[in-house]
Design a protein around this motif. Structure first.
Motif, short mmCIF file in Angstrom:
data_model
loop_
_atom_site.label_atom_id
_atom_site.label_comp_id
_atom_site.label_asym_id
_atom_site.label_seq_id
_atom_site.Cartn_x
_atom_site.Cartn_y
_atom_site.Cartn_z
N MET A 1 4.17 4.34 -3.10
CA MET A 1 4.45 4.84 -1.82
C MET A 1 2.70 4.31 -1.28
SD MET A 1 6.46 8.52 -2.85
CE MET A 1 6.05 7.37 -4.77
N VAL A 2 2.88 3.43 -0.31
CA VAL A 2 1.34 3.39 0.46
C VAL A 2 1.55 3.84 1.91
CG1 VAL A 2 0.48 0.89 0.63
CG2 VAL A 2 1.88 0.47 -0.54
N LEU A 3 0.62 4.54 2.05
CA LEU A 3 0.10 5.34 3.28
C LEU A 3 -1.26 4.89 4.22
CD1 LEU A 3 1.02 9.09 2.07
CD2 LEU A 3 2.74 8.16 3.07
N THR A 4 -0.42 4.77 5.08
CA THR A 4 -1.68 4.09 6.77
C THR A 4 -1.94 4.88 7.62
OG1 THR A 4 -0.53 2.86 7.53
CG2 THR A 4 -1.56 1.87 5.62
N ASN A 5 -3.19 5.60 7.67
CA ASN A 5 -4.05 5.93 9.10
C ASN A 5 -3.99 5.26 9.95
OD1 ASN A 5 -5.12 7.69 10.76
ND2 ASN A 5 -6.43 8.28 8.93
N PRO A 6 -3.51 4.98 10.74
CA PRO A 6 -3.44 4.48 12.51
C PRO A 6 -4.71 4.60 13.27
CG PRO A 6 -1.56 5.96 13.00
CD PRO A 6 -2.02 6.22 11.14
N SER B 1 -6.22 3.44 4.11
CA SER B 1 -4.66 3.73 2.64
C SER B 1 -4.76 4.36 2.01
CB SER B 1 -4.44 1.93 2.97
OG SER B 1 -4.46 1.74 1.82
N VAL B 2 -3.61 5.02 0.93
CA VAL B 2 -3.47 5.31 0.28
C VAL B 2 -2.23 5.31 -0.93
CG1 VAL B 2 -2.83 7.70 0.54
CG2 VAL B 2 -4.13 7.68 -1.33
N THR B 3 -2.22 4.47 -2.39
CA THR B 3 -1.34 4.43 -2.93
C THR B 3 -0.62 5.49 -3.35
OG1 THR B 3 -1.53 2.08 -2.23
CG2 THR B 3 0.16 2.13 -4.07
N LEU B 4 0.66 6.10 -3.81
CA LEU B 4 0.67 6.61 -4.94
C LEU B 4 2.06 6.31 -6.03
CD1 LEU B 4 0.95 9.64 -2.36
CD2 LEU B 4 -0.82 9.38 -4.51
N THR B 5 2.10 6.07 -6.86
CA THR B 5 2.50 5.34 -8.27
C THR B 5 3.12 5.53 -8.91
OG1 THR B 5 1.51 3.45 -7.04
CG2 THR B 5 3.61 3.12 -9.56
N SER B 6 4.77 6.12 -8.83
CA SER B 6 5.18 6.20 -10.02
C SER B 6 5.58 5.96 -11.62
CB SER B 6 7.23 7.26 -9.84
OG SER B 6 7.58 5.37 -9.48
N ILE C 1 -2.84 14.61 11.48
CA ILE C 1 -2.13 13.78 12.61
C ILE C 1 -1.24 12.57 12.14
CG2 ILE C 1 -4.55 13.40 13.61
CD1 ILE C 1 -5.13 11.46 12.07
N PRO C 2 -0.25 11.97 12.64
CA PRO C 2 0.59 10.81 12.63
C PRO C 2 0.24 9.85 11.50
CG PRO C 2 0.49 11.25 14.51
CD PRO C 2 -0.30 12.27 13.96
N VAL C 3 0.59 9.54 10.11
CA VAL C 3 0.67 8.45 9.49
C VAL C 3 1.16 7.84 9.10
CG1 VAL C 3 -1.12 9.81 8.05
CG2 VAL C 3 0.76 9.64 7.14
N SER C 4 1.24 6.23 8.96
CA SER C 4 3.17 5.87 8.14
C SER C 4 2.79 5.23 6.89
CB SER C 4 2.35 4.15 9.11
OG SER C 4 2.84 5.04 10.48
N GLY C 5 3.25 4.22 6.97
CA GLY C 5 3.80 4.46 5.03
C GLY C 5 5.18 3.49 5.08
N VAL C 6 5.22 3.37 3.84
CA VAL C 6 6.47 2.05 3.48
C VAL C 6 6.70 2.90 1.44
CG1 VAL C 6 4.63 0.42 2.61
CG2 VAL C 6 7.46 -0.14 2.66
N ILE C 7 7.47 2.94 1.00
CA ILE C 7 7.76 3.11 -0.57
C ILE C 7 8.72 1.65 -0.95
CG2 ILE C 7 9.13 4.32 -1.99
CD1 ILE C 7 9.82 6.82 -0.39
N LYS C 8 7.77 1.23 -1.55
CA LYS C 8 7.82 0.09 -2.07
C LYS C 8 7.86 0.01 -3.55
CE LYS C 8 3.68 -2.33 -2.34
NZ LYS C 8 2.86 -3.32 -2.14
N TYR C 9 9.62 0.27 -3.84
CA TYR C 9 10.10 0.20 -5.06
C TYR C 9 10.62 -1.09 -6.30
CZ TYR C 9 15.19 1.37 -3.32
OH TYR C 9 16.34 1.22 -3.37
N SER C 10 10.07 -1.42 -7.25
CA SER C 10 10.43 -2.70 -8.10
C SER C 10 11.36 -2.12 -9.45
CB SER C 10 9.53 -3.43 -7.99
OG SER C 10 8.46 -2.80 -8.40
N HIS C 11 12.09 -3.52 -10.14
CA HIS C 11 12.74 -3.65 -10.86
C HIS C 11 12.67 -4.25 -11.63
CE1 HIS C 11 15.75 -3.51 -13.63
NE2 HIS C 11 15.45 -2.05 -13.91
N PRO C 12 12.44 -5.09 -12.88
CA PRO C 12 11.76 -6.32 -13.27
C PRO C 12 13.25 -7.09 -12.94
CG PRO C 12 11.71 -4.60 -15.08
CD PRO C 12 12.14 -4.21 -13.82
#
Length: 816
Positions: A387-392, A434-439, A456-467
């Motif tokens: 989970m990558v969150l950014t502060n605009p 930004s901050v990254t939280l990884t499972s 305040i509003p922050v934005s983000g994306v969840i990047k999930y991956s599999h080999p």
């Protein structure tokens, strides 16, 4: 010492048939055999092998199916087939064969003629001839409501007769009839344009003195009209009759009475009203509004506007957004009070409206929830979510928490960044950081949703991956009341679309789902109703949502409508491709209210050298939409693009029926070619772009919103072979572009700032290492900010991994 043993369990087979193309335009029925067996319970079970052949216990084909206990063998020809399964453990030990099952398949060959026919606009009839063997059954169906079949099925050779209704529209139309799984295309001519008339303006207010004016008439060529008046003080000076578009001019006598007067002209059947003031009419009708601004919290509320205007001065309220309600009169005369109320804002960001009253502006602002919703989250069985969150914000520090929920809306614990498993995680993000939280990806596969709340509003994306499956980015989803999304399924190739939903409300949501063709018509069996518990989550493929609909080979739209009035459904669609790594998310298009957007910007598309770009357009309105997609090169000039089955062109025209869709694709042949694309429409439209390269994967992104600046997550690893690419286009004006690479604290890197000049419609597209060769970015994680002077820009960011199947898009957020 305990010896691990295996036993393959009871096996069953079920047969279905699917249409496959054969030589000569005929269709051959091929069989799909579905096999089901009892699963093993041993804890060290690793998977199953499926064997089959054309002789008993003599198997020529082996398929490793993993741990699933069901598998469908597709595309089998005529003959008898024998099947068995074995189980194997983590040490590679394999059990004996299970019981053997067999299936005998007999096929039919069917052809139709002719493949197409043209019909005049007045309508008519047609016949399709079916050729096949005796005893082979077939069916026929019309795919549009203006083609009617006399009969819908048959056996052996025969004919299908159909009737085509008259076309009253001024554009040609194309429909299809499906006969024995094959397509017969009907093209119908357009009707002649009707004689429609419009005048502008429709009213005119004049001073008391003698004066003159004119009225523009708009009409198709050859359509006659006339202009008349019974008013003694109005004279038509020219244009008393005409054909096609033209102009009527008139004059009025001075008004010497003590009162104003009103009369009309009849022009082309339309009424043009003239109001003339008296000498006693006040010359100034200026007014004031109080208050000039009003702010509300996220819950909304009620308010009033006092309109101060001279007696007799008329006014109206305009530019009211859908989230405001004015129960009182929206027009008046003289001084009055306008009452209104503001609906709750369930969206993350605040919103603003500027009401227009008598030429004055009153601004209404409403706070947002400061909460981001991610409609799909997975972890375990090799899947890892980052989970990558950014502060605009350029000035404020964001503090908040991430909360993870399961399908029932209950807390879902996971280990993030090596910490003990928990359902929540706190964060602090400096301005533009930004901050990254990884499972950890450990344990069994679990799925749900996530929400991020902050001051305040922050934005983000969840990047999930599999080999094996690849990488996918899940962006934020706004809570909506209704929406549409593109869907596609090709069962023979493994392509499918899934819908993920999160209920953001504190009460259950009942909603309806409709599966529509690209023409906006609901398919048979394509309607269902579901309920989602408070805070709950669900994810399902379209064949699971509509088991009674024929979606084996389908492309169209999925429409979801909440039965309540609140905006509570956050959604994203997932497109699964034909091979591992072809997985991407598709943004949804809001319906109620429609987005109101008539111009879409796509800063990056690519075609050639195996790359293909596909634009899916969705029409969220109740009327047909049309427009054009235009391609531009990096200099902002029209770009000639090779297109499938047609000559290369700098653009493509399109038409989309209500709630329907259109698919515009590049061919993928020839040399590599890239640029930007802009879509213009006469009414509201939504769009999604997917780019794909076999072996690398697919990525999908919605249209980019022009802004003066944006922020996006960015990363690069020379060790892993991954990097971030950005494409930015100017939204119509030349701009000076400043790009800055920042660490997670929001601080610019040394050598991480550049300035570029973009022409009107010009573009820049490059990886981080090419944009910032002087910056130390070999192992980098942070943000990229872009600001423009002289106009707005639109951007797209892509993350490309060091292995195949690692391609995804990342969110671009306007700076606050």
């Amino acid at each position: 010492m305990k010896i691990w043993t295996l036993e393959a369990r009871f096996l069953q087979a079920f047969t279905s048939f699917a249409m496959l193309c054969a030589a000569g335009g005929a269709s051959a029925l091929a069989a799909d055999v579905k096999l089901v067996w009892d699963p093993n319970s041993e804890p060290t079970l690793s998977g199953y092998n499926l064997y089959y052949g054309t002789a008993p216990r003599n198997y020529s084909t082996k398929i490793s199916v993993g741990r699933t206990s069901t598998y469908t063998v597709t595309g089998l020809g005529a003959g008898t087939y024998y099947f068995a399964v074995t189980a194997y453990n983590v040490l590679g030990n394999e059990s004996p064969y299970s019981n053997e099952v067999s299936q005998t398949i007999t096929l039919c060959t069917i052809s139709i003629a002719p493949p197409n026919r043209s019909i005049g606009y007045t309508g008519g009839s047609g016949v399709v001839t079916v050729t096949t063997s005796a005893g082979c059954t077939w069916s026929a169906a019309s795919n549009v409501n203006w083609i009617t079949l006399a009969a819908g099925s048959g056996s052996g050779s025969g004919t299908v007769t159909y009737t085509v209704a008259a076309n009253t529209a001024t554009s040609p139309r194309t429909g299809t009839v499906t006969v024995a799984g094959q397509t017969h295309t009907v093209t119908q001519d357009a009707a002649p344009p009707p004689c429609t008339y419009a005048i502008s303006p429709a009213t005119q207010s004049l001073a008391a003195v003698a004066s003159s004016g004119s009225v523009a008439v708009t009409a198709p060529a050859g359509c006659a009209w006339s202009a008349t008046t019974n008013a003694s003080w109005i004279t038509i000076t020219s244009g008393s009759s005409g054909s096609g578009s033209g102009t009527v001019t008139y004059s009025v006598l001075a008004n010497t009475s003590s009162s104003s007067r009103t009369d009309k002209l009849t022009i082309a059947g339309q009424t043009f009203t003239v109001t003339q003031a008296s000498p006693d009419t006040p010359p100034d009708c200026s007014c004031t509004l109080s208050p000039a601004t009003q702010s509300f919290g996220q819950a909304g509320g009620s308010g009033t506007i006092f309109v101060s205007a001279p007696s007799g001065c008329a006014w109206t309220v305009s530019d009211k957004p859908g989230w405001m309600v004015i129960p009182s009169a929206k027009s008046g005369s003289g001084s009055a009070t306008v009452s209104y109320w503001v609906k709750p804002n369930n969206h993350k960001n605040s919103r603003k409206a500027k009401l227009k009253i008598a030429g004055q502006t009153m601004t209404v602002q409403e706070a947002g929830t400061n909460t981001s919703i991610f409609a799909q989250l997975v972890n375990g069985a090799g899947w890892v979510s980052s989970m990558v969150l950014t502060n605009p914000s350029t000035t404020e520090t964001a503090t908040g928490s991430l909360r993870m929920l399961n399908d029932r809306g209950e807390p879902m614990a996971s280990s993030l960044n090596g910490q003990s498993p928990a359902a929540t995680a706190s964060f602090t993000i400096p301005p533009l950081g930004s901050v990254t939280l990884t499972s950890d990806g450990a344990g069994d596969l679990v799925s749900g949703s996530a929400q991020v709340s902050a001051n305040i509003p922050v934005s983000g994306v969840i990047k999930y991956s599999h080999p094996i499956m690849g990488m996918i980015g899940i962006g934020e989803s706004d809570p909506l009341r209704s929406f549409m999304t593109p869907v596609v399924r090709d069962a023979s190739r493994g392509r499918n679309t899934a819908l993920a939903l999160r209920n953001t409300l504190q009460s259950p949501v009942d909603f309806e789902l409709s599966l529509l063709t690209l023409a906006g018509l609901e398919v048979s069996g394509g309607s269902t109703s579901l309920e989602l518990t408070a805070g709950g989550h669900m994810a399902a493929f379209i064949d699971q949502l509509f088991p009674n609909a024929d979606t084996a080979s389908f492309q169209g739209t999925l429409v979801v409508r909440s039965l309540g009035q609140e905006e509570g459904l956050a959604a994203t669609a997932l497109q699964i491709g034909t091979s591992n790594g072809e997985i991407a998310t598709l943004p949804v298009i809001e319906l109620d209210p429609d987005p109101g957007t008539t111009e879409l910007f796509f800063p990056h598309f690519v075609t050639g050298a195996g790359w293909t770009s596909t634009f899916f357009l969705g029409n969220p309105t109740g009327a047909a939409a049309s427009g054009r997609l235009t391609y531009y090169d990096d200099r902002g000039q029209p770009l000639l693009v090779p297109l499938p089955d047609q000559p290369a062109s700098t653009g493509t025209s399109w038409n989309v029926q209500p709630l329907g869709g259109a698919v515009l694709s590049t061919g993928g042949n020839g040399d590599l070619l890239s640029g930007s694309a802009r879509l213009t429409a006469g009414s509201a439209i939504g769009g999604v772009l997917t780019v794909a390269l076999p072996g690398l994967g697919i990525a999908a992104v919605g249209a980019s919103e022009p802004a003066a600046g944006f922020i996006a997550p960015a990363s690069r690893s020379v060790t892993a072979g991954s990097s971030t690419a950005v494409a930015i286009v100017s939204a119509g004006s030349p701009v000076t572009l400043t790009l800055t690479l920042r660490n997670e604290r929001g601080e610019p890197l040394s050598g991480g700032t550049i300035t570029l000049e973009l022409r009107a419609n010009g573009r820049v597209a490059a990886f981080l290492e090419h944009l910032f060769p002087q910056a130390q970015s070999s192992e980098f994680r942070g943000t990229l900010t872009a600001t423009a002077a002289g106009g707005d820009i639109a951007g797209i960011v892509l993350q490309i991994g060091g292995q195949a199947r690692q391609l995804t898009t990342l969110p671009v957020t306007p700076l606050q």
